[in-house]
Design an enzyme around this catalytic site. Structure first.
Site, PDB file in Angstrom:
ATOM      1  N   HIS A 123     -11.742  -4.119  10.223  1.00 59.85           N
ATOM      2  CA  HIS A 123     -12.256  -4.112   8.856  1.00 59.85           C
ATOM      3  C   HIS A 123     -13.468  -3.214   8.689  1.00 59.85           C
ATOM      4  O   HIS A 123     -14.107  -3.237   7.653  1.00 59.85           O
ATOM      5  CB  HIS A 123     -12.634  -5.537   8.416  1.00 59.85           C
TER       6      HIS A 123
ATOM      7  N   GLU B 226       0.807  -1.224   0.000  1.00 58.48           N
ATOM      8  CA  GLU B 226       0.000   0.000   0.000  1.00 58.48           C
ATOM      9  C   GLU B 226       0.839   1.271   0.000  1.00 58.48           C
ATOM     10  O   GLU B 226       0.555   2.212  -0.734  1.00 58.48           O
ATOM     11  CB  GLU B 226      -0.951  -0.015   1.204  1.00 58.48           C
TER      12      GLU B 226
END
Lengths: 301, 365
Positions: B137, B68
């Site tokens: 999440h 990322e």
């Protein structure tokens, strides 16, 4: 000579920002940048003075930047650690270890997409390959065969911590090879050798064959940050320093040139450079500080 | 029926609206490309990138290795050199791995370079709740990105706005954090066909009212609208403002509304503490203190992580019931009336699971 002048005058308090001098590492910067075209791009780190000058960066604007003046290459916004000169392909200097690596990789991606034929250089240090984003970028650059050269100047220390305390004893080039990247290794204090290795890497990249990891051995003479010598601290031995001093890149070049550089010519060159440095210092001294209101400009494009 | 009328009748999901925004931008400008994780994944990021690789080719939607920080840095580097990249993170948590590049390089390259560099970059991040996504999440971390000058942070609530704002974001010369609430991907609305832009200019009034101002973000806007609808039925006039753009923060619409209503409630999808509501309330109190007839109220997530079990998230998310109750308290609405309003909401919600998108929010709105 530029950095000797910075060191000599740093204590006067006009250059009010951290300076990371490249003294001792000159040949790596010059050998790499001489193998590039003006339109090729380089990305540097906190130790960016030599890279900036080797790529042709403007000396007046460099001194003005270090002095925090409006006429600085970025208007006094970054100081010594952020030098850039877009016209010369000195794209950015980023003083977070490894932070410039993905930026340079993206630069190479853009040039590949535009088929510009330009090559990008990421100047990095030995500590950079300890950072995850080096591996993320290396993986991507190999996967997409990007036109980039990762030039790793190994000066053996990250601030005051020696390489042996930070990494296992293995050739640093193995790290690149493990990514499937072409790797080369040479004496970064030897200008000709650096130029030759870099020229190969640039040709490889320009032909579309992908990246090279070019490891260059070198040594920082002065303290990590600041104008002084610091061997007395004890993080490295005087003997080690003196041994590297015998490998001075400039004296080595001088010796190699021998009679090829006439004393008269050398004297004239030194005088001309001295004048240029004094003129740049005077330019920076006389230049106005930026206005406080300018601090809020360029937050958004 | 005219062509325009037909297009206004067209109802699609917010996810499809985002996909259309990407397609319009890709078709207009070949400097635009996207880094995605899972280009061939049949789920295709809630359908938002479905078919794009086939239509535009692999070099326009690039499979990004699981890296990322590298992805954002590489995209910033490409943006500095004339490209217009888009990145998609399936969860906002993944973007935390890229904070260094977002904060140091995306947000600051224009500033540090004294205006010489520009970073036309869009980073899509999916926030929010559902199906036991749990503490790592389902966070709503939009305030983190809203902290940094140089970033734009946008957060659409409606399908048509999502498409128009995405196209604007891609054409913007600044790094834009584009926040998508995962429940909203399933919400529908009238979405014009073809190319159009919605400006990234600030909050919008989405329900006009005069008694109380509710300022909300993304999914919370829909909860606020639902509360406004039942409150209207008992004679209470609620103004609902969709924040849309968290940074740069444009307070004009909110200030004007509070001057009119004298009452302010903020509803975050994220934490109350250090949240968007804190910034909004501080700005209103600082500028329009005398207009306030009651202390402002901030709603949002409680001060603990969001657990997975549907047993544990009861009462965690500020819903239309809680918003309605807070309005009643603030305005001193009588118990009889309030019971009517709350009963109506409870009836609508009866037997619905807490961990799946509420069918009420299918829209259009």
């Amino acid at each position: 000579m530029v950095e000797e002048a910075i060191a000599e005058h740093y204590g006067e308090g006009e250059m009010r920002c951290p300076v990371h001098l490249s003294i001792g590492q000159e040949a790596a910067a010059v050998g790499v940048c001489d193998a590039l075209a003006l339109t090729d791009k380089i990305y540097s780190t906190h130790r960016c003075h030599a890279h900036y000058l080797a790529k042709g960066g403007d000396l007046n604007r460099m001194f003005a930047e270090i002095c925090g003046k409006a006429a600085g290459c970025i208007g006094g916004r970054g100081g010594s650690m952020h030098l850039m000169d877009l016209e010369k392909g000195m794209m950015a200097s980023i003083p977070i270890v490894a932070s410039s690596i993905p930026i340079a990789t993206g630069s190479a991606l853009a040039d590949k997409r535009m088929r510009s034929g330009k090559v990008t250089v990421a100047f990095i240090g030995d500590a950079s390959i300890e950072e995850g984003v080096f591996h993320e970028s290396a993986n991507f650059a190999v996967l997409h065969r990007l036109p980039i050269v990762f030039v790793c100047e190994n000066n053996l220390y990250s601030v005051y911590t020696p390489l042996r305390q930070r990494q296992p004893d293995r050739p640093l080039t193995n790290v690149a090879l493990a990514h499937g990247m072409r790797a080369a290794h040479g004496d970064g204090n030897n200008l000709e050798e650096t130029y030759r290795l870099m020229s190969d890497a640039v040709a490889h990249a320009r032909c579309g064959n992908g990246p090279t990891f070019l490891l260059l051995d070198t040594y920082r003479w002065r303290e990590h940050c600041g104008p002084n010598f610091d061997n007395r601290i004890g993080y490295r031995t005087e003997a080690e320093y003196l041994q590297w001093e015998t490998r001075c890149p400039i004296r080595a070049l001088h010796k190699k040139l021998g009679s090829g550089l006439a004393p008269q010519r050398e004297k004239a060159m030194v005088e001309a450079i001295t004048v240029e440095i004094e003129s740049a210092r005077a330019f920076a001294r006389a230049a106005p500080l930026p206005e406080p209101a300018q601090a809020s400009q360029f937050v958004y494009a | 029926m005219t062509a325009q009328a037909v297009s206004q009748e067209r109802i699609i999901t917010l996810a499809d609206a985002i996909r259309e925004g990407l397609i319009e931008s890709f078709a207009r400008d070949d400097r635009t490309f996207m880094f995605a994780q899972g280009v061939d994944d049949p789920a295709s990021m809630w359908g938002t990138i479905k078919g794009i690789a086939k239509r535009f080719g692999e070099d326009r939607i690039i499979e990004m290795p699981v890296a990322e920080n590298g992805a954002v840095g590489i995209a910033v580097g490409a943006a500095l050199n004339g490209q217009r990249p888009v990145i998609g993170f399936h969860r906002v948590e993944f973007a935390l791995l890229a904070l260094e590049q977002i904060v140091n390089n995306a947000a600051k390259s224009h500033y540090i370079s004294n205006g010489q560099h520009k970073v036309p970059l869009v980073i899509r991040m999916v926030i929010g709740r559902g199906w036991g996504q749990g503490p790592e999440h389902s966070q709503s971390l939009e305030p983190i990105f809203s902290y940094f000058p140089g970033l734009k942070v946008v957060m659409p609530a409606f399908a048509a706005d999502a498409k128009g704002m995405l196209i604007s974001a891609i054409e913007d010369d600044n790094p834009v954090i584009f926040i998508e609430h995962r429940f909203l991907h399933y919400a529908t609305g009238h979405v014009p066909e073809g190319y159009y832009k919605n400006p990234l200019d600030g909050p919008r009034v989405v329900r006009e009212g005069k008694d109380v101002t509710i300022v909300a973000t993304a999914h919370a806007v829909l909860e606020a609208i639902r509360a406004a609808d039942v409150l209207r039925d008992i004679g209470c006039s609620v103004e609902v403002i969709d924040m849309r753009v968290l940074r740069p923060l444009n307070m004009a619409t909110i200030q004007a509304s509070v001057k009119k209503s004298g009452h302010l409630i903020t509803v975050d999808t994220g934490f109350v503490m250090y949240g968007i509501g804190a910034e909004v309330v501080a700005a209103v109190v600082g500028q329009n203190f005398s207009a306030l007839k009651a202390a402002p109220v901030r709603l949002g997530l409680p001060d603990h992580p969001t657990p997975s079990s549907r047993g544990l998230v009861v009462g965690v998310y500020p819903d239309s019931l809680r918003i309605t109750r807070e309005v009643g308290k603030m305005l001193g609405i009588g118990d009889d009336k309030m019971q009517l309003a709350l009963a109506s909401l409870e009836e609508q919600r009866k037997n619905l699971p807490i961990d799946a998108p509420d069918p009420f929010f299918k829209g259009p709105f």
